[in-house]
Design a protein around this motif. Structure first.
Motif, PDB file in Angstrom:
ATOM      1  N   UNK A   1      38.058  29.531  26.725  1.00  0.00           N
ATOM      2  CA  UNK A   1      38.833  29.775  24.722  1.00  0.00           C
ATOM      3  C   UNK A   1      40.128  30.399  24.599  1.00  0.00           C
ATOM      4  N   UNK A   2      39.997  29.484  23.816  1.00  0.00           N
ATOM      5  CA  UNK A   2      41.861  29.552  23.003  1.00  0.00           C
ATOM      6  C   UNK A   2      42.838  29.377  21.696  1.00  0.00           C
ATOM      7  N   UNK A   3      43.278  30.902  21.989  1.00  0.00           N
ATOM      8  CA  UNK A   3      43.804  31.606  20.466  1.00  0.00           C
ATOM      9  C   UNK A   3      45.286  30.951  21.064  1.00  0.00           C
ATOM     10  N   UNK A   4      46.183  30.251  19.933  1.00  0.00           N
ATOM     11  CA  UNK A   4      47.236  29.945  20.263  1.00  0.00           C
ATOM     12  C   UNK A   4      47.766  30.947  19.595  1.00  0.00           C
ATOM     13  N   UNK A   5      49.299  31.691  20.097  1.00  0.00           N
ATOM     14  CA  UNK A   5      49.874  32.954  19.489  1.00  0.00           C
ATOM     15  C   UNK A   5      50.703  32.412  17.824  1.00  0.00           C
ATOM     16  N   UNK A   6      49.842  33.384  17.182  1.00  0.00           N
ATOM     17  CA  UNK A   6      50.015  33.003  15.704  1.00  0.00           C
ATOM     18  C   UNK A   6      49.214  32.426  15.317  1.00  0.00           C
TER      19      UNK A   6
ATOM     20  N   UNK B   1      45.115  33.842  23.804  1.00  0.00           N
ATOM     21  CA  UNK B   1      44.176  34.401  24.405  1.00  0.00           C
ATOM     22  C   UNK B   1      43.879  33.287  25.413  1.00  0.00           C
ATOM     23  N   UNK B   2      44.006  32.708  26.048  1.00  0.00           N
ATOM     24  CA  UNK B   2      43.407  31.710  26.762  1.00  0.00           C
ATOM     25  C   UNK B   2      42.694  32.673  28.409  1.00  0.00           C
ATOM     26  N   UNK B   3      41.388  32.425  27.816  1.00  0.00           N
ATOM     27  CA  UNK B   3      40.638  32.801  29.058  1.00  0.00           C
ATOM     28  C   UNK B   3      39.385  31.898  29.038  1.00  0.00           C
ATOM     29  N   UNK B   4      38.786  32.165  30.647  1.00  0.00           N
ATOM     30  CA  UNK B   4      37.759  30.589  31.336  1.00  0.00           C
ATOM     31  C   UNK B   4      36.690  31.874  31.473  1.00  0.00           C
ATOM     32  N   UNK B   5      35.427  30.791  30.850  1.00  0.00           N
ATOM     33  CA  UNK B   5      34.619  31.261  30.314  1.00  0.00           C
ATOM     34  C   UNK B   5      33.432  30.540  31.375  1.00  0.00           C
ATOM     35  N   UNK B   6      32.514  31.078  32.076  1.00  0.00           N
ATOM     36  CA  UNK B   6      31.623  30.562  33.041  1.00  0.00           C
ATOM     37  C   UNK B   6      29.831  31.833  32.735  1.00  0.00           C
TER      38      UNK B   6
ATOM     39  N   UNK C   1      27.716  36.920  20.692  1.00  0.00           N
ATOM     40  CA  UNK C   1      27.350  35.996  20.416  1.00  0.00           C
ATOM     41  C   UNK C   1      27.644  34.672  20.380  1.00  0.00           C
ATOM     42  N   UNK C   2      29.056  34.523  19.565  1.00  0.00           N
ATOM     43  CA  UNK C   2      29.940  33.204  19.762  1.00  0.00           C
ATOM     44  C   UNK C   2      29.820  32.582  21.176  1.00  0.00           C
ATOM     45  N   UNK C   3      29.863  33.247  21.802  1.00  0.00           N
ATOM     46  CA  UNK C   3      30.276  32.254  23.545  1.00  0.00           C
ATOM     47  C   UNK C   3      28.689  32.662  24.164  1.00  0.00           C
TER      48      UNK C   3
ATOM     49  N   UNK D   1      39.677  28.681  19.213  1.00  0.00           N
ATOM     50  CA  UNK D   1      38.759  27.073  19.592  1.00  0.00           C
ATOM     51  C   UNK D   1      38.223  27.135  21.538  1.00  0.00           C
ATOM     52  N   UNK D   2      37.134  26.965  21.433  1.00  0.00           N
ATOM     53  CA  UNK D   2      36.117  26.714  23.102  1.00  0.00           C
ATOM     54  C   UNK D   2      35.745  25.670  22.891  1.00  0.00           C
TER      55      UNK D   2
END
Length: 1202
Positions: free
Chosen positions: A390-395, A116-121, A375-377, A400-401
């Motif tokens: 917001x990043x989660x490596x495959x597997x 998961x790889x997302x930009x949060x604003x 809530x986390x974000x 992590x933020x």
């Protein structure tokens, strides 16, 4: 947006036993109403393309335009496109804005091993989520050089040798048959004509879709297309429109943000529909491209294609369920195939999807995941304007933020661009701009607006984006209300409560980034080698995705609807300084964006220079509104710089006006004049760049001129403090100097120097003040403004009347001063007459001004002043000789005194009654009484016997005295009451003296003599009563009593019988005995003076009469003169009484004998009294002798007469 079709479909349903609440409202839809899907025949081969394949279809939208079918790939910035279109919802009403695919990916995190790889604003309360394809970003960065720092960081975070995974052939095959299936479903008859080279088409389309989709750099050249008009406000005045589109310029690379062409930068809202989806208590604005069909048991269904040989897994089940919830679709139609051959259809209700075989999941858990992730974000993405990753490596199980903005700032390299910076800044600006336009409710949002704008400005480079920066600073200045007092209850606002500029929460991060485990290594290509240094870079970490399934594992530490404090000070000057600081920053941004002459390209020697010439017909009156030539600084009329400068100049002018007004209230007139000068200089610059002036600008300008007039008037009236005012006027802050520098770029700012310069001559200052008011009056009576400022016009007319009164009084005082300077008055000089004319003209004009606004009080005051001027004119016609003696009362004096009386009577008529304005009424009443009294006194003392008969003069004196007496207000308690009493007493005394004189001089007419005698007695008695009540006029009382005694003595001389004479003498002695009251007052004042000076030689000093007046104000010389009259009169009365009583034929009674003895005793003491004794001693002797007579005569009646 084209083909706008709004739906208000709402669905609130409880799904299964889990009772999940979901409600969806379609805010926008570009798709036509759902049509029934075509039921494909069994054994239909989906590998063969239908005839309509890949043709544009409103039914399928973007989902059918490529081989991808329902696109699983989000465009970067897609959330911004939605946010721009639904700006009302951003910042407060909505929790999340994102593509539906991103929402699904987040909610599937605990079930999925994919990365998961997302930009949060963050914008206020709202979070914007966008896919951040980090690998594609790095492919671009290898060409542009951007993001090198992030690439290095990512390589430390992930395996050193990362490679972009290519999609398998099976993946493309599945996408292609899905696309063909959808086209078959809208074809209607199910027939298909093979399309040649379908395989090549598949690959081509796939390559096109998966080509680089990251937007071009924001520094690319902008096209000429304008922002979409879908949400533009209509009919809002230029000054009220803060939206960026209102100040857009082709030179600034900003139109690319709103370009609807091919280079749309990914900021367009390309979704088929935008839905406001409420999932439990989470409000989301989502974009979806899922095709929706009609048919089945419900008005809408979604179509899905499944391989019959592969069971539906939990991820697919959650996908289907969430899609249907978001789009308000109650039913799912599943088409099963084997190797592309259609087998069967199956219909499934949306609420039954979580219970499908092999894909069972708990909806309650999905709800918990959603609440925990939000809530986390919200707890950790606290800084507005920052880009979070917001990043989660495959597997991996660890999420992590990271704060990319902070990491970017820490990077050593110069070129560390963040492509999200400009979209975020523009969104912050648009949200603030939208809130500003809601005039009715924006006061409570001022704190939010300020935070949005400050964060917007922080993100932008002034050299690259001056337009947004200038506009943002103007809006920041607009937040400070200058024309009304700040509301104390506006959200508990105070300066001390001012929130952080870049954060909505002062609370620390909830998560502790220390001592966190490493990522699990389940996929070789994405295995992590994260060390503690990289771990510390994370803002927050979810240690295990399993935690997201635990109810309320993460609770937001951020307030749901916080009140953002806005720094409002009760101090006007502080508010204005805030405004000016923002205005100055805005002006700097505009000035920096205007191309200088040196910045222009050099002339091409091969290109002819066009010559500017005029034809032979002279155009004397040039229409300024048609000008298109640049202003002094190089601005083009109509450009965004031009419009922005007008607004900033006007705001600065307002701020300086308020500062000037505040300084005026503090009596700091030098400072006030400096500020109003700056306000007028701002207006001058405004006029220099504006072709037309709006009525509100002219109205405000008239206010500035009025205030300038007020200040000049105050300076004229307080000339003694000129040095302090000059020091205040000369001081200037650095900020003011910089504002003035910006003004000078457009204008010399000299137009209002006369009005705002600090002069040293009070007459000139009064003249300037009147000119300011006259200019304000002309503005308010001009056609453009006439209907807008009736109240202001009344105020200006009142000021005009007042200044004309002041100038009139100034000249009147000059005329009075000229009279005192003249030693010998023979005739009136021309200079005096000119000053009278000036004064009279000012008073007349002032009266007309006050009459125009029906101000009777001020009209009467000016009439009163005109009356005073007439009295000064009368005094000037009083001729005096070299020995300072004056002649008879002249006709000119009489003329002017009577004119003065006429003006005072007009003033009384103007007021009508005392109740309308008691103070003015009393003032006019006093002046009228004084004028009558002066006229009568001059007639009596300097009788014009050369041209009038004595009887006529006496009649005129009597008439004037009685009229003066009529206006003596003896009843009303006021400061003037003792003065009225003294005047009334004096009038009675003078009338008594006049009748006394007539009685003495009248011969023949016995009836007239008797009348004069009774009138003299009457006025003497009234005068004595009034002088007695005053307690501070002993000399006047003594003189009146002595005159009354003399009147009795003269009466006795004309009597023949002893009895009549005795009666008259006894009455005269009674009157003389009353002088004891006067001597007591004189004795008291002498003793007080003795106590104050503590001088043993006082009595000698008083007796000598060196200066004639004691410290208490007693005129000792006058007292000595009166004593000189009193003693012989006292002796004469006693002697005559003794003679008469002794010579009486009848025997005296015991009482009379005793009385005679007393008279003899007192008479002997008077004769033996030392004439050279000290004054105090002589008065004490008189008091003793009068005391002896008082009980004997028994005269208690102070007004006893013969």
């Amino acid at each position: 947006m084209d083909n706008l079709c709004l739906h208000s479909n709402e669905l609130e349903m409880c799904l299964g036993n889990n009772e999940i609440k979901s409600r969806a409202v379609v805010k926008y839809s570009a798709a036509p109403p759902p049509t029934t899907y075509a039921l494909l025949q069994e054994k239909t081969d989906l590998k063969l393309p239908p005839a309509n394949w890949l043709r544009e279809s409103p039914q399928l939208g973007p989902a059918g335009s490529t081989v991808l079918g329902s696109s699983s790939k989000s465009k970067p910035f897609s959330s911004f496109g939605m946010a721009y279109d639904f700006i009302d919802s951003i910042g407060d009403d909505v929790d999340v804005v994102s593509d539906s695919e991103n929402i699904k990916k987040l909610l599937k995190i605990p079930y999925s091993k994919s990365h998961v790889s997302m930009a949060v604003h963050r914008v206020g309360r709202t979070l914007l989520l966008d896919e951040l394809d980090i690998q594609e970003l790095f492919m671009r960065s290898s060409q542009t050089g951007d993001w090198t720092w992030l690439k290095e960081f990512y390589q430390r975070l992930i395996d050193q040798k990362w490679q972009r995974k290519k999609k398998s052939k099976e993946h493309w095959y599945q996408k292609a048959i899905l696309s063909k299936f959808l086209y078959y479903s809208i074809n209607g008859d199910g027939a298909a004509e093979p399309v040649p080279d379908s395989d090549n088409t598949d690959e081509g389309c796939g390559a096109e879709e998966f080509g680089p989709s990251w937007p071009a750099p924001f520094t690319s050249t902008a096209s000429d297309s304008e922002e979409s008009a879908a949400h533009k406000e209509e009919g809002v005045p230029m000054d009220s429109k803060y939206a960026l589109g209102q100040v857009a310029s082709k030179e600034q690379n900003l139109t690319t943000l709103f370009n609807e062409g091919e280079n749309s930068q990914g900021l367009r809202n390309d979704f088929v529909r935008n839905i406001l989806w409420t999932f439990e208590d989470i409000h989301m604005l989502v974009g979806s491209n899922m095709p929706i069909f009609g048919g089945g048991r419900y008005p809408a269904v979604s179509l899905r294609l499944r391989d019959n040989n592969k069971p539906i897994n939990i991820l697919t089940g959650i996908d289907y369920w969430l899609d249907n919830l978001m789009c308000n679709v109650p039913e799912l139609v599943m088409c099963f195939h084997v190797n592309g051959i259609v087998q069967k259809y199956e219909m499934i209700k949306t609420e039954d999807i979580p219970d499908l075989e092999n894909s069972t999941f708990s909806t309650r858990v999905v709800k918990d995941i959603a609440q925990n992730i939000l809530s986390f974000l919200k707890s950790n993405c606290t800084k507005e304007g920052h880009t979070y990753w917001l990043f989660k490596a495959s597997g991996s199980d660890i999420v992590k933020l990271y704060d990319l903005t902070t990491l970017c700032e820490e990077a050593a390299e110069e070129k560390c661009q963040n492509p999200f910076t400009l979209p975020v800044a523009v969104l912050l600006y648009k949200v603030a701009s939208n809130m500003m336009l809601k005039k009715s409710q924006n006061r409570k949002h001022y704190g939010t607006i300020r935070t949005l704008l400050l964060n917007c400005v922080k993100l932008l480079d002034q050299d690259r984006h001056p337009q947004i920066i200038a506009s943002a600073h103007y809006m920041l200045a607009e937040l400070f209300q200058l024309d009304e007092p700040p509301e104390e209850g506006a959200g508990g606002e105070s300066l001390r409560a001012g929130g952080s500029e870049d954060s909505y929460s002062d609370e620390d991060d909830e998560e502790d980034p220390e001592d966190l485990p490493e990522d699990s290594d389940e996929n070789g290509s994405f295995s992590t080698t994260l060390d503690s240094q990289d771990d510390s870079k994370a803002v927050a970490i979810i240690k295990s995705v399993g935690e997201l399934s635990v109810p309320e594992k993460y609770k937001s530490t951020h307030q749901i609807r916080p009140i953002y404090a806005f720094p409002v000070s009760q101090d006007k000057e502080e508010r204005c300084r805030h405004v000016l600081s923002y205005v100055l920053k805005g002006l700097k941004a505009v000035d920096g964006s205007i191309k200088k002459e040196s910045d222009l390209p050099a002339a091409d020697p091969n290109t002819p220079i066009p010559l500017k010439y005029e034809d032979g017909t002279p155009n004397k009156y040039l229409n300024l509104s048609d000008r298109k030539h640049p202003t002094r600084s190089g601005m083009i009329p109509g450009s965004w710089q031009h419009r922005m400068k007008l607004q900033l100049f006007f705001k600065a002018s307002k701020a300086y006006y308020v500062l000037s007004d505040a300084a005026t209230n503090l009596l700091k007139y030098g400072r006030a004049l400096r500020y109003i000068k700056l306000a007028l200089q701002c207006h001058d610059a405004y006029c220099s760049v504006s072709s037309t002036l709006h009525s509100r600008v002219l109205l405000f300008h008239s206010q500035c001129l009025s205030l300038c007039g007020d200040i000049q008037l105050m300076l004229a009236q307080n000339a003694s403090n000129r040095a302090a005012y000059l020091e205040e006027y000369s001081y200037q802050t650095r900020e003011d100097q910089e504002v003035l520098h910006s003004l000078h770029r457009e204008s010399s700012c000299q137009a209002f120097n006369m009005a705002s310069d600090l002069a040293t001559d009070p007459e000139y200052q009064l003249f300037v003040s009147s000119k300011c008011y006259e200019a304000a009056y002309e503005l308010l009576t001009s056609g453009v403004v006439k209907e807008h400022g009736p109240e202001q016009l009344a105020q200006v007319l009142k000021r005009l009347g007042n200044i004309r009164n002041e100038i009139g009084v100034f000249y009147m005082n000059q005329a009075a001063a000229m009279q005192t300077e003249k030693e010998v008055k023979k005739s009136v000089s021309i200079a005096e007459q000119e000053i009278w004319k000036k004064s009279f003209s000012c008073f007349e004009k002032g009266m007309k001004d006050f009459e125009a606004i029906e101000d009777s009080t001020n009209t009467s005051l000016l009439l009163c002043n005109t009356g005073r001027l007439m009295r000064i004119c009368a005094q000037a016609h009083c001729a005096t000789s070299a020995d300072l003696s004056r002649g008879e009362f002249s006709p000119e004096e009489s003329l002017y005194y009577n004119k003065a009386i006429d003006y005072y009577l007009r003033a009384m008529r103007s007021l009508a009654t005392r109740g309308n304005h008691p103070a003015v009424w009393d003032s006019v009443n006093w002046e009228l009484s004084t004028t009558y009294f002066t006229l009568a006194t001059l007639l009596q003392d300097y009788a014009p016997l050369s041209r009038k008969a004595q009887e006529q003069i006496e009649r005129e004196v009597t008439e004037a005295m009685l009229k003066s007496l009529k206006y003596c207000d003896l009843q009303t308690e006021s400061a003037r009451q003792p003065l009225y009493q003294y005047r009334a007493a004096t009038i009675h005394h003078r009338l008594a003296s006049m009748y006394h004189s007539c009685f003495r001089n009248q011969v023949g007419d016995e009836h007239l003599r008797k009348q004069h005698r009774s009138l003299a007695e009457l006025h003497y008695s009234k005068a004595v009563l009034l002088f007695l009540s005053l307690k501070d006029a002993p000399c006047e009382l003594l003189r009146t009593l002595l005159e009354r005694v003399a009147f009795a003595e003269f009466t006795m001389a004309g009597q023949s019988s002893s009895g009549a004479k005795l009666k008259t003498l006894t009455g005269a002695l009674d009157v003389l005995t009353d002088t004891r009251h006067a001597f007591l007052l004189i004795h008291k004042e002498l003793l007080e003076d003795y106590t104050e000076t503590d001088c043993p030689e006082l009595t000698r000093h008083l007796d000598s009469g060196a200066d004639g007046t004691t410290s208490s104000g007693l005129n000792t010389i006058e007292v000595m003169k009166l004593i000189g009259v009193f003693e012989p009169s006292f002796s004469f009365l006693l002697l005559q009484l003794v003679k008469l009583m002794t010579a009486m034929k009848r025997k005296l009674s015991n009482k009379d004998e005793e009385l005679l003895k007393t008279y003899k005793n007192v008479y002997s003491k008077i004769l033996r009294a030392e004439k050279t004794a000290p004054l105090l001693s002589r008065i004490e002797l008189f008091l003793d002798l009068l005391q002896q007579l008082t009980p004997k005569t028994g005269s208690g009646d102070l007004g006893a007469s013969s």
